[in-house]
Design a protein around this motif. Structure first.
Motif, PDB file in Angstrom:
ATOM      1  N   MET A 102      42.377  40.442  28.711  1.00 19.20           N
ATOM      2  CA  MET A 102      41.720  39.402  29.614  1.00 19.20           C
ATOM      3  C   MET A 102      41.066  38.294  28.508  1.00 19.20           C
ATOM      4  N   ASP A 103      40.419  38.682  27.624  1.00 18.73           N
ATOM      5  CA  ASP A 103      39.597  37.891  26.712  1.00 18.73           C
ATOM      6  C   ASP A 103      40.939  37.006  25.958  1.00 18.73           C
ATOM      7  N   LEU A 117      48.380  45.646  26.433  1.00 13.06           N
ATOM      8  CA  LEU A 117      48.730  46.035  27.656  1.00 13.06           C
ATOM      9  C   LEU A 117      50.033  47.045  27.559  1.00 13.06           C
ATOM     10  N   SER A 140      42.211  46.497  29.201  1.00 20.42           N
ATOM     11  CA  SER A 140      42.127  45.539  30.015  1.00 20.42           C
ATOM     12  C   SER A 140      41.523  44.192  29.654  1.00 20.42           C
ATOM     13  N   ASP A 141      40.317  44.480  29.469  1.00 17.66           N
ATOM     14  CA  ASP A 141      39.302  43.530  29.291  1.00 17.66           C
ATOM     15  C   ASP A 141      39.617  42.813  27.824  1.00 17.66           C
ATOM     16  N   ARG A 143      38.409  38.508  36.444  1.00 18.92           N
ATOM     17  CA  ARG A 143      37.048  37.981  36.244  1.00 18.92           C
ATOM     18  C   ARG A 143      37.095  36.710  37.339  1.00 18.92           C
ATOM     19  N   GLY A 155      40.824  53.506  34.541  1.00 21.06           N
ATOM     20  CA  GLY A 155      41.930  52.625  34.192  1.00 21.06           C
ATOM     21  C   GLY A 155      42.761  52.287  35.524  1.00 21.06           C
ATOM     22  N   PRO A 209      47.676  53.912  34.441  1.00 24.42           N
ATOM     23  CA  PRO A 209      46.322  53.486  34.275  1.00 24.42           C
ATOM     24  C   PRO A 209      46.341  52.692  32.864  1.00 24.42           C
ATOM     25  N   VAL A 210      45.381  51.640  33.011  1.00 24.84           N
ATOM     26  CA  VAL A 210      45.323  50.834  31.786  1.00 24.84           C
ATOM     27  C   VAL A 210      43.732  51.118  31.528  1.00 24.84           C
ATOM     28  N   PRO A 211      43.482  51.679  30.056  1.00 21.83           N
ATOM     29  CA  PRO A 211      41.963  51.553  29.732  1.00 21.83           C
ATOM     30  C   PRO A 211      41.271  50.467  30.183  1.00 21.83           C
ATOM     31  N   LYS A 212      40.011  50.465  30.683  1.00 17.07           N
ATOM     32  CA  LYS A 212      39.098  49.231  31.091  1.00 17.07           C
ATOM     33  C   LYS A 212      39.253  48.485  29.725  1.00 17.07           C
ATOM     34  N   HIS A 238      47.411  39.458  24.540  1.00 15.74           N
ATOM     35  CA  HIS A 238      47.184  39.501  25.663  1.00 15.74           C
ATOM     36  C   HIS A 238      48.441  40.580  26.117  1.00 15.74           C
ATOM     37  N   LEU A 239      49.671  40.175  26.017  1.00 12.57           N
ATOM     38  CA  LEU A 239      50.602  41.139  26.317  1.00 12.57           C
ATOM     39  C   LEU A 239      50.799  42.413  25.372  1.00 12.57           C
ATOM     40  N   PRO A 285      46.033  40.809  33.767  1.00 12.85           N
ATOM     41  CA  PRO A 285      45.037  41.586  33.267  1.00 12.85           C
ATOM     42  C   PRO A 285      43.818  41.738  34.610  1.00 12.85           C
ATOM     43  N   ARG A 307      39.566  46.539  36.048  1.00 12.79           N
ATOM     44  CA  ARG A 307      39.941  47.900  36.176  1.00 12.79           C
ATOM     45  C   ARG A 307      38.610  48.620  36.115  1.00 12.79           C
ATOM     46  N   GLU A 308      38.657  49.845  36.716  1.00 10.88           N
ATOM     47  CA  GLU A 308      37.517  50.752  36.680  1.00 10.88           C
ATOM     48  C   GLU A 308      37.441  51.387  35.233  1.00 10.88           C
TER      49      GLU A 308
END
Lengths: 637, 257
Positions: free
Chosen positions: B154-155, B188, B150-151, A159, A140, B144-147, B184-185, A133, A136-137
């Motif tokens: 990552m959490d 995405l 992705s966030d 991060r 995306g 593209p992965v929406p932020k 997590h997986l 992960p 990203r902007e």
């Protein structure tokens, strides 16, 4: 012996292609007939084991941890470089290559570095596909930031835990292969010797750290991805269990050790707080993007940071290096921090610290942006020091972080022992005398996913190996060697703990083979280390037995090796009569105090060949030719 | 300051363990908890007594090796902090602390404070990955992965696999650990093809390893040093249900022509 670097022919951008085409392939159906030992499961070892498994080889993978996911790559914070040019800011493979050769102060092999830059692009793709992960902007796409030694933004990050996420990607790929049966995983196993049969690496001796059982494993080739040896200094940013034993024992079996004195001292670490200190904690280099480094102008200024007016502060990196500012490479930043502290302008208890101040960035961007970028690092700093970096500047000081030296390998990552391949930080290859930030992750994964899996195939396809098993005389000799060593250590029952020896070694190394080195200091250190070694084998106290979990015994073997390696590092530093990158000999500096290379006499990699206990090792030389990036005085002004 | 420790000592997997009292007379507030144990171990070794075995490595709170239950709380009293990052300034002179290993059937004690967490690796091996062999990936920006996604991924991905969640759970459930990987997986786009099968296989492995079931108590989230949310457990259950209800026999794979 002569070092054969096996650099492929042709223009630099074609070398890796040419090499790949020239290499013999192993037929898919034949791959399962070969077995490969991989020691270490960090970015390099984990990626290599997973990839070799995917290709169909029989992989036997070893880790001294309880799980492959614990390897120290996990702690890398800042990011991974790749020449994607997603920021459209002028990056290219050639520029990454150029920056890395220059950053390494012209002591790396051009062909290797070019290949690394070429492969960097595919690494990001691979990691994204694995589910890493990355930041990203909003649209995306992948986000980038800049790092030391570069004027473009080419660093990908998750991060402040980029190493963790990349390692988990490799670990998951590895677990997938374990589940598929192509990789057999041995955890809590420490490699204690290399088995060489008929001149080629064929196996290893390991200790089961749960039971003490010594085991022999024979295969067709051996890969070491066992990391760096920064813990020779006792205090470093390395994990407590990171050690040099695997590469050191391979060295003693004939693998030449390349540039052992090339050590990276990282500029941004939390300063030492007391003599109980067990390790040092890195604060990612990425902080230098938004933090400004300064000390008071006046010596011994004891005022709190916020009481010192702007005019009485010295932003020494911005002042001395206006074009790179706080983003100069690590060796330059570290040396400058040492210089201002030696002048008596350091801050914090003991005066060995400089400020890394975020006040300006918080004013400009807001605390929430800073929190988003570095929140976890700020939190870590607060936890360790009890100070809040949102309101007071961080205090930082350089600490040992990475070792550019390691076992010498040719272009195909093979050591001077055929069949022994060395990858990641454990080898000496790509960073010269100084590594740029965010390049270790790149090299580990390049070696593991995309270089070794090809080159080892060529070795296996071209080599006819005789049948061998655990009963081979060389295997029995290696096993006996480990048994004797263990018995010897446990039999000493002296008065000093293993750690007390390690701390003493660390003091000599830091003082005399650290950020500034002199002829006199190095000779002094070598004498002290020789004495320490003698005392070690008479007076170390290791309790308990081999047949149990015995953490003192585990450490004892590693410290014995560190003592010997420390001596070799000093010897290498002494013989390299020039300054370059992280190797700073006070006798060789420019009038401005920068490292002064001697290209005429030292434009080479030095590789040391073991000659037996108590004998001076032989210094081999691999001349370095710079056809593309012409050596110049590095300037970050 | 002076700290009194009662440490779980157990020679090996099969031995009976017991708490043993040790005095630490000179603890500095700047020491980390593990540095206090280092000093204790140096003293013990010098006295000829077996040092306390505990697992640790990075001491930066990221490798997940360390883990001690301190006075009944996994990783001790500071929220969001592994024991290696816990500093003595959070304790008082004269404190008396009880140190125990993670306790769970699936995590057998190997010695003193060291437990065997191999079960976690087997849960990941059961499906905690995206099947993408090296070399087969499209360009990193192709999808593209929406932020936001992705966030959130990552959490969940921040889990360090330390096992505190299991140690804190009255049922010794591994739900927080397992769900963190499933989330997590599963969040995405790259993780979609195997999403439901992954949930089925990983949950099944969790049961095989004899971890207990989740009872929605939330102790796991309270002790998690990476503050992984139990929201992930809800997502795991949803993916599991979806997978279980929609499971069909495997489609016939294409064969060579």
């Amino acid at each position: 012996m002569k070092l054969e670097s096996r650099i492929p022919s042709g223009p630099i951008e074609k070398k890796w292609d040419n090499c790949r085409f020239d290499m013999k392939l192993v037929n898919p159906a034949n791959k399962r007939k070969y077995s490969v030992i991989v020691v270490g499961t960090g970015l390099a070892g984990g990626a290599a084991a997973a990839t070799l498994g995917e290709l169909g080889y029989n992989v036997l993978c070893f880790s001294h941890h309880d799980s492959p996911r614990r390897a120290h790559s996990i702690a890398a914070q800042g990011g991974i470089n790749a020449a994607k040019n997603y920021c459209n800011d002028g990056d290219s493979i050639y520029r990454l290559f150029y920056d890395t050769v220059k950053g390494g102060d012209f002591r790396a092999r051009e062909a290797n570095v070019y290949r690394l830059a070429q492969i960097s692009v595919g690494i990001i793709d691979q990691c994204v596909a694995q589910g890493v992960p990355f930041a990203r902007e909003y649209g995306g796409t992948l986000s980038n930031r800049s790092f030391g030694g570069a004027q473009v933004s080419r660093t990908f990050y998750a991060r402040g835990q980029t190493g963790q996420q990349l390692l988990l990607g490799a670990y998951q790929a590895l677990e997938r292969q374990i589940d598929a049966g192509s990789v057999k995983m041995f955890t809590r196993r420490e490699m204690l010797d290399l088995i060489v049969i008929d001149g080629v690496a064929r196996g290893i001796v390991t200790r089961d750290m749960g039971t003490g059982k010594l085991e022999v494993t024979i295969a067709d080739a051996v890969v070491l991805g066992t990391g760096g040896y920064g813990n020779v200094f006792y205090l470093s940013t390395n994990a407590k269990n990171s050690n040099a034993t695997a590469i050191w024992r391979a060295y003693k079996r004939g693998a030449a050790f390349g540039n052992p004195c090339f050590t990276q001292i990282h500029p941004t670490c939390i300063p030492v707080s007391g003599d109980y200190q067990s390790k040092l904690t890195l604060m990612s280099e990425s902080l230098r993007n938004d933090g400004r480094i300064w000390v008071p102008l006046k010596k011994g200024d004891a005022r709190a940071a916020d009481q010192i007016p702007e005019a009485e502060r010295d932003y020494f990196l911005e002042r001395r290096y206006p074009s790179f500012g706080n983003l100069v490479p690590r060796d330059v930043a570290s040396r400058n921090a040492k210089m201002v502290c030696d002048e008596g302008r350091g801050v914090g208890p003991g005066g060995y610290g400089v400020y890394l101040d975020f006040a300006d960035s918080i004013r400009r961007l807001g605390a929430s942006t800073i929190r988003e970028r570095y929140g976890n690092l700020f939190e870590m700093y607060d936890r360790i020091t009890g100070e809040d970096p949102y309101s007071v500047p961080m205090r930082i000081y350089p600490a040992v972080h990475y070792t550019m030296g390691g076992l010498w390998v040719d272009y195909r990552l093979q050591s001077t022992i055929p069949g022994l391949f060395v990858i990641g930080e454990a080898n000496f290859s790509d960073h010269g005398a100084n590594r740029l930030g965010a390049s270790a992750l790149m090299q580990g994964l390049a070696d593991g996913y995309f270089v070794l899996p090809y080159t080892i195939g060529d070795y296996l396809a071209n080599t006819k190996l005789a049948k061998a098993d655990e009963s081979h005389v060389a295997a029995r000799e290696a096993l006996g060697n480990v048994e004797n060593l263990t018995k010897k250590m446990l039999g000493i029952r002296g008065k000093r703990t293993v750690d007390s020896f390690h701390k003493e070694l660390g003091k000599y190394m830091w003082e005399y083979c650290g950020m500034a080195r002199t002829d006199k200091g190095l000779q002094f250190a070598m004498g002290k280390i020789a004495e320490l070694r003698e005392e070690y084998w008479k007076n170390v106290n290791i309790l308990g037995s081999n047949e149990e979990i015995n953490q003192s015994l585990e450490r004892a073997g590693r410290v014995a090796d560190f003592i010997e390696l420390g001596e070799l590092m000093c010897r290498d530093a002494l013989e390299r009569r020039e300054s370059c990158g992280g190797h700073f000999r006070e006798e060789w500096q420019t009038p401005e105090g920068e490292a002064q290379r001697d290209d005429e006499n030292f434009s080479h990699a030095a590789a040391w060949l073991y000659q037996g206990d108590g004998k001076t090792p032989e210094r081999l030389v691999e001349p370095l030719e710079f056809e593309y990036v012409h050596p110049s005085q590095r300037s970050y002004k | 300051m002076k700290i009194t420790l009662h440490v779980w000592r157990q020679k090996d997997r099969n031995a009976q363990g017991k708490l043993v009292r040790y005095e630490c007379p000179n603890v500095s507030e700047h020491m980390s908890f593990l540095e206090m144990l280092d000093v204790l171990n140096e003293d013990l070794t010098t006295k000829g007594e077996d040092p306390v075995a505990f697992e640790h490595d990075c001491r930066e709170g990221i490798c997940g090796s360390c883990g001690i239950v301190i006075n009944g709380v996994a990783h001790g009293p500071m929220p969001g902090t592994t024991v290696c990052q816990l500093h003595m300034r959070h304790f008082k002179d004269g404190d008396e602390l009880y140190l125990e290993p993670w306790r769970a059937k699936a995590f057998p004690v190997m010695k003193d404070l060291i437990v065997d967490r191999g079960a976690f690796d087997r849960i990941i091996a059961a499906g905690g990955y995206i099947s993408v062999p090296a070399g087969s990936a499209p360009d990193g920006n192709a999808i593209p992965v929406p932020k936001e996604d992705s966030d959130r991924a990552m959490d969940a991905a921040q889990c360090i696999g330390c096992g505190a969640c299991v140690a804190a759970c009255p049922n010794a459930s591994a739900s927080l650990f397992t769900s963190a990987k499933i989330s997590h997986l599963g969040l995405l786009p790259q993780g979609q093809p195997e999403r439901y099968e992954r949930a089925l296989n990983m949950v099944q492995q969790m049961t095989i390893e004899e971890f207990g079931a989740c009872g929605n108590i939330g102790e796991c989230e309270a002790v998690c040093p990476k503050r992984i949310s139990i929201e992930n457990i809800a997502r795991m259950h949803r993916d599991y249900m979806n997978g279980a209800f929609s499971a069909r026999p495997n489609a016939e794979a294409g064969s060579a022509g």
